[in-house]
Write an enzyme that holds these catalytic residues in place. Sequence first.
Site, PDB file in Angstrom:
ATOM      1  N   GLU A  95       0.817  -1.199   0.000  1.00  0.00           N
ATOM      2  CA  GLU A  95       0.000   0.000   0.000  1.00  0.00           C
ATOM      3  C   GLU A  95       0.859   1.261   0.000  1.00  0.00           C
ATOM      4  O   GLU A  95       1.954   1.288   0.563  1.00  0.00           O
ATOM      5  CB  GLU A  95      -0.940  -0.016   1.216  1.00  0.00           C
ATOM      6  CG  GLU A  95      -1.961  -1.143   1.077  1.00  0.00           C
ATOM      7  CD  GLU A  95      -2.906  -1.292   2.254  1.00  0.00           C
ATOM      8  OE1 GLU A  95      -4.066  -1.643   2.026  1.00  0.00           O
ATOM      9  OE2 GLU A  95      -2.495  -1.073   3.401  1.00  0.00           O
ATOM     10  N   CYS A 108       3.435   8.429   1.524  1.00  0.00           N
ATOM     11  CA  CYS A 108       3.975   7.431   2.440  1.00  0.00           C
ATOM     12  C   CYS A 108       4.183   6.151   1.630  1.00  0.00           C
ATOM     13  O   CYS A 108       3.215   5.541   1.176  1.00  0.00           O
ATOM     14  CB  CYS A 108       2.928   7.243   3.545  1.00  0.00           C
ATOM     15  SG  CYS A 108       3.374   6.077   4.796  1.00  0.00           S
ATOM     16  N   CYS A 115       6.687  -7.149   6.821  1.00  0.00           N
ATOM     17  CA  CYS A 115       7.814  -6.692   7.628  1.00  0.00           C
ATOM     18  C   CYS A 115       8.189  -7.790   8.614  1.00  0.00           C
ATOM     19  O   CYS A 115       7.316  -8.427   9.192  1.00  0.00           O
ATOM     20  CB  CYS A 115       7.442  -5.421   8.393  1.00  0.00           C
ATOM     21  SG  CYS A 115       8.848  -4.715   9.301  1.00  0.00           S
ATOM     22  N   CYS A 119       6.857  -5.814  15.334  1.00  0.00           N
ATOM     23  CA  CYS A 119       6.404  -4.907  16.391  1.00  0.00           C
ATOM     24  C   CYS A 119       4.963  -5.272  16.748  1.00  0.00           C
ATOM     25  O   CYS A 119       4.127  -5.460  15.858  1.00  0.00           O
ATOM     26  CB  CYS A 119       6.506  -3.458  15.944  1.00  0.00           C
ATOM     27  SG  CYS A 119       8.183  -3.017  15.439  1.00  0.00           S
ATOM     28  N   CYS A 122       1.612  -3.288  15.371  1.00  0.00           N
ATOM     29  CA  CYS A 122       1.606  -2.874  13.961  1.00  0.00           C
ATOM     30  C   CYS A 122       0.944  -3.932  13.076  1.00  0.00           C
ATOM     31  O   CYS A 122       1.315  -5.107  13.129  1.00  0.00           O
ATOM     32  CB  CYS A 122       3.044  -2.632  13.511  1.00  0.00           C
ATOM     33  SG  CYS A 122       3.211  -2.327  11.738  1.00  0.00           S
ATOM     34  N   GLY A 166       6.817  -2.151   5.834  1.00  0.00           N
ATOM     35  CA  GLY A 166       8.209  -2.589   5.785  1.00  0.00           C
ATOM     36  C   GLY A 166       9.171  -1.759   6.597  1.00  0.00           C
ATOM     37  O   GLY A 166       8.866  -0.636   7.000  1.00  0.00           O
ATOM     38  N   GLU A 167      10.329  -2.363   6.860  1.00  0.00           N
ATOM     39  CA  GLU A 167      11.421  -1.675   7.565  1.00  0.00           C
ATOM     40  C   GLU A 167      12.420  -1.222   6.492  1.00  0.00           C
ATOM     41  O   GLU A 167      13.167  -2.054   5.941  1.00  0.00           O
ATOM     42  CB  GLU A 167      12.058  -2.653   8.566  1.00  0.00           C
ATOM     43  CG  GLU A 167      13.405  -2.240   9.119  1.00  0.00           C
ATOM     44  CD  GLU A 167      13.457  -0.818   9.672  1.00  0.00           C
ATOM     45  OE1 GLU A 167      12.675  -0.497  10.588  1.00  0.00           O
ATOM     46  OE2 GLU A 167      14.285  -0.021   9.177  1.00  0.00           O
ATOM     47  N   SER A 198      12.104   6.161   8.018  1.00  0.00           N
ATOM     48  CA  SER A 198      11.684   5.841   9.382  1.00  0.00           C
ATOM     49  C   SER A 198      12.122   4.415   9.709  1.00  0.00           C
ATOM     50  O   SER A 198      11.835   3.485   8.959  1.00  0.00           O
ATOM     51  CB  SER A 198      10.158   5.956   9.502  1.00  0.00           C
ATOM     52  OG  SER A 198       9.735   5.541  10.783  1.00  0.00           O
ATOM     53  N   SER A 220      11.507   4.971  15.428  1.00  0.00           N
ATOM     54  CA  SER A 220      10.331   4.515  16.163  1.00  0.00           C
ATOM     55  C   SER A 220      10.767   4.057  17.544  1.00  0.00           C
ATOM     56  O   SER A 220      11.166   2.913  17.730  1.00  0.00           O
ATOM     57  CB  SER A 220       9.669   3.356  15.406  1.00  0.00           C
ATOM     58  OG  SER A 220       9.216   3.818  14.157  1.00  0.00           O
ATOM     59  N   LEU A 221      10.683   4.947  18.513  1.00  0.00           N
ATOM     60  CA  LEU A 221      11.217   4.644  19.842  1.00  0.00           C
ATOM     61  C   LEU A 221      10.167   3.914  20.689  1.00  0.00           C
ATOM     62  O   LEU A 221      10.394   2.813  21.151  1.00  0.00           O
ATOM     63  CB  LEU A 221      11.683   5.945  20.503  1.00  0.00           C
ATOM     64  CG  LEU A 221      12.640   5.792  21.677  1.00  0.00           C
ATOM     65  CD1 LEU A 221      13.884   4.999  21.305  1.00  0.00           C
ATOM     66  CD2 LEU A 221      13.025   7.163  22.234  1.00  0.00           C
ATOM     67  N   HIS A 222       9.050   4.558  20.931  1.00  0.00           N
ATOM     68  CA  HIS A 222       7.871   3.950  21.563  1.00  0.00           C
ATOM     69  C   HIS A 222       8.027   3.566  23.031  1.00  0.00           C
ATOM     70  O   HIS A 222       7.053   3.156  23.675  1.00  0.00           O
ATOM     71  CB  HIS A 222       7.378   2.720  20.789  1.00  0.00           C
ATOM     72  CG  HIS A 222       7.098   2.985  19.345  1.00  0.00           C
ATOM     73  ND1 HIS A 222       6.465   4.125  18.900  1.00  0.00           N
ATOM     74  CD2 HIS A 222       7.385   2.269  18.227  1.00  0.00           C
ATOM     75  CE1 HIS A 222       6.372   4.082  17.578  1.00  0.00           C
ATOM     76  NE2 HIS A 222       6.923   2.985  17.147  1.00  0.00           N
ATOM     77  N   ASN A 297      -3.409   3.505  16.281  1.00  0.00           N
ATOM     78  CA  ASN A 297      -4.474   3.223  15.306  1.00  0.00           C
ATOM     79  C   ASN A 297      -4.830   1.748  15.399  1.00  0.00           C
ATOM     80  O   ASN A 297      -4.003   0.892  15.100  1.00  0.00           O
ATOM     81  CB  ASN A 297      -4.004   3.571  13.887  1.00  0.00           C
ATOM     82  CG  ASN A 297      -3.774   5.063  13.748  1.00  0.00           C
ATOM     83  OD1 ASN A 297      -4.632   5.873  14.075  1.00  0.00           O
ATOM     84  ND2 ASN A 297      -2.593   5.439  13.296  1.00  0.00           N
ATOM     85  N   CYS A 340      -1.104   5.373  10.124  1.00  0.00           N
ATOM     86  CA  CYS A 340       0.135   4.703  10.539  1.00  0.00           C
ATOM     87  C   CYS A 340      -0.164   3.349  11.149  1.00  0.00           C
ATOM     88  O   CYS A 340      -0.985   3.241  12.058  1.00  0.00           O
ATOM     89  CB  CYS A 340       0.836   5.490  11.636  1.00  0.00           C
ATOM     90  SG  CYS A 340       1.626   6.952  11.087  1.00  0.00           S
TER      91      CYS A 340
HETATM   92  N1  SAH Z   1       8.964   0.308   9.708  1.00  0.00           N
HETATM   93  C1  SAH Z   1       9.254   1.664   9.947  1.00  0.00           C
HETATM   94  C2  SAH Z   1       8.295   2.590   9.230  1.00  0.00           C
HETATM   95  C3  SAH Z   1       6.870   2.267   9.278  1.00  0.00           C
HETATM   96  S1  SAH Z   1       5.606   2.725  10.189  1.00  0.00           S
HETATM   97  C4  SAH Z   1       9.212   1.970  11.402  1.00  0.00           C
HETATM   98  O1  SAH Z   1       8.732   1.157  12.168  1.00  0.00           O
HETATM   99  O2  SAH Z   1       9.693   3.053  11.767  1.00  0.00           O
HETATM  100  C5  SAH Z   1       5.537   4.417  10.647  1.00  0.00           C
HETATM  101  C6  SAH Z   1       5.252   4.596  12.131  1.00  0.00           C
HETATM  102  O3  SAH Z   1       3.965   4.077  12.504  1.00  0.00           O
HETATM  103  C7  SAH Z   1       6.273   3.884  13.003  1.00  0.00           C
HETATM  104  O4  SAH Z   1       6.707   4.742  14.021  1.00  0.00           O
HETATM  105  C8  SAH Z   1       5.454   2.757  13.570  1.00  0.00           C
HETATM  106  O5  SAH Z   1       5.997   2.292  14.770  1.00  0.00           O
HETATM  107  C9  SAH Z   1       4.112   3.386  13.735  1.00  0.00           C
HETATM  108  N2  SAH Z   1       3.016   2.437  13.916  1.00  0.00           N
HETATM  109  C10 SAH Z   1       2.997   1.121  13.638  1.00  0.00           C
HETATM  110  N3  SAH Z   1       1.803   0.593  13.961  1.00  0.00           N
HETATM  111  C11 SAH Z   1       1.044   1.598  14.443  1.00  0.00           C
HETATM  112  C12 SAH Z   1      -0.309   1.673  14.903  1.00  0.00           C
HETATM  113  N4  SAH Z   1      -1.103   0.617  14.895  1.00  0.00           N
HETATM  114  N5  SAH Z   1      -0.753   2.875  15.318  1.00  0.00           N
HETATM  115  C13 SAH Z   1       0.032   3.964  15.279  1.00  0.00           C
HETATM  116  N6  SAH Z   1       1.304   3.939  14.834  1.00  0.00           N
HETATM  117  C14 SAH Z   1       1.812   2.777  14.430  1.00  0.00           C
HETATM  118 FE1  SF4 Z   2       7.801  -3.230  10.671  1.00  0.00          FE
HETATM  119 FE2  SF4 Z   2       7.680  -0.632  11.300  1.00  0.00          FE
HETATM  120 FE3  SF4 Z   2       5.547  -2.237  11.630  1.00  0.00          FE
HETATM  121 FE4  SF4 Z   2       7.660  -2.504  13.229  1.00  0.00          FE
HETATM  122  S1  SF4 Z   2       6.301  -0.714  13.062  1.00  0.00           S
HETATM  123  S2  SF4 Z   2       6.530  -4.185  12.251  1.00  0.00           S
HETATM  124  S3  SF4 Z   2       9.315  -2.077  11.813  1.00  0.00           S
HETATM  125  S4  SF4 Z   2       6.503  -1.703   9.693  1.00  0.00           S
END
Ligand code: SAH
Ligand code: SF4
Length: 364
Positions: A95, A108, A115, A119, A122, A166-167, A198, A220-222, A297, A340
Site C-alpha cells: 500500500e 507514504c 515486515c 512490532c 503494527c 516494511g522496515e 523511518s 520509532s522509539l515507543h 491506530n 500509521c
Molecule cells: N517500519 C518503519 C516505518 C513504518 S511505520 C518503522 O517502524 O519506523 C511508521 C510509524 O507508525 C512507526 O513509528 C510505527 O511504529 C508506527 N506504527 C505502527 N503501527 C502503528 C499503529 N497501529 N498505530 C500507530 N502507529 C503505528
Molecule cells: Fe515493521 Fe515498522 Fe511495523 Fe515494526 S512498526 S513491524 S518495523 S513496519
Amino acid sequence: MNSAAPENLLGLSRGSLERRFQAMGERPFRARQLMKWIYGRDVLAPAAMTDLSLELRSRLAAEADFSLPVLRSRERAADGVVKWLLDAGRGQAVETVFIPEAGRGTLCVSSQVGCAMDCSFCATGHQGFNRNLSAAEIIGQVLLARRELARDRGAAVTNVVFMGMGEPLANFRAVVEAAAVLTDSLGFNLSRRRVTVSTSGLVPQIRRLAAESRVALAVSLHAADDELRNRLVPINRRHPIAELLAACWDYVDKTNIRDVTFEYVMLAGVNDSLAQARALARRLRHRPAKVNLIPFNPFPGSGYRRSSQPVIDDFRQVLLDAGIMTITRKTRGDDIAAACGQLAGRVQNLVRSPLGAKPLETGS
Ligand code: SAH
Ligand code: SF4
C-alpha cells in the site's frame, strides 16, 4: 541488460544509470537524458524519447523495462487521504498513501512486502514478511501517485516518507537508491529534508545511511526503557536504546540534519504514564531531537487501545516542559484504514522463525 528478463530502470540513481549505459557501450550522459524524460516529463516509453538515437530507443525498448506497479485499487478518505493497493506479484500487494495538508502533500511509501520486525502494535508486523521491494517498485509508487494526483486534482507530492509497509533499513540498497532519485535535481528534486526514512532501530544501517545518504531520519522509539521496548519493538533486544540513541546523535553530526524525529505510539496503560514521559524527557533533553506522538491506530486483533486525549496532552506537556519539540500526529484516513500502522496490503508470510533467524538485512 542483455539478460532474458529486461531490467526495470525506474528507481536507479544517476550513478547507477550511468554505469548501465556504459555497460551498453553508450555515453554516461544518456543517464541525464533518460532521467529528464522519466522524472521531468513523465515519459516512460523509449519510442517517445526523441533526443536519443533511434538505435538506442529500440535497444531500450527491447532490453530495459519501465513499467509501473499495477494498481489493484484506490480508495479516497473523507479527509482527502488516498490509499493505493499495488500488485507486488504472486498474489501479494503493498500500500501507498497520500496525505494532503495545507501547503504540502506527503506520500507514504512501502519498502517491503510485509515486515519481519514483528512490532506488536503494527498491522504490517502482524502479517509477517515476504520480500523486499526493488528500487523500481519504490520509485514506481511515487511515479504512479504523481500521475494519479495530477489527473484527479493537481495535488503535488512535496514530501516522501518511508513509513508505509516494511522496515526501510532492512532493504538498505534499494532504499538508498530510491532516496537518491527522490533528491536528485533530475529526479523528483526534493530537498533531503523532505525525504524521511523511518526505522525501528537498525543501528548498523543507521550508521551506513549517514555515509551513503543524508536524508531526514525518524526513529520509532515507543518506549524509554529497554524492558518495555524489548516487548514493543523486538529489534531492541539486539540494539538497545542507548546504542540506538548514540547512532542517532552521530547521524545528526555526520549529515548535518537539524534533528532526529522520534515516533512514539500512544498505547493506553502500556507506555503512556507520566513517569514514562519523564524517562523519555531525560533521554532526549538537550539533544537534537523532536518527538511525534502517534495516537495508536487500532486494527483487528491488536490487543491494544489508544491513549485518551487528556493522557496524550499531559504526556506531551512533560516533554514540552523539558524543552523538547513535541507534536501529536493527527490521525488521517482512518475511514479507509490508511493511518500509521494500519497498512496490511496482502502478504504471504515466509517468516516462521524467531527474531534471531529472521532476514533482518537482505540486499547489500
Ligand atoms: N517500519 C518503519 C516505518 C513504518 S511505520 C518503522 O517502524 O519506523 C511508521 C510509524 O507508525 C512507526 O513509528 C510505527 O511504529 C508506527 N506504527 C505502527 N503501527 C502503528 C499503529 N497501529 N498505530 C500507530 N502507529 C503505528
Ligand atoms: Fe515493521 Fe515498522 Fe511495523 Fe515494526 S512498526 S513491524 S518495523 S513496519
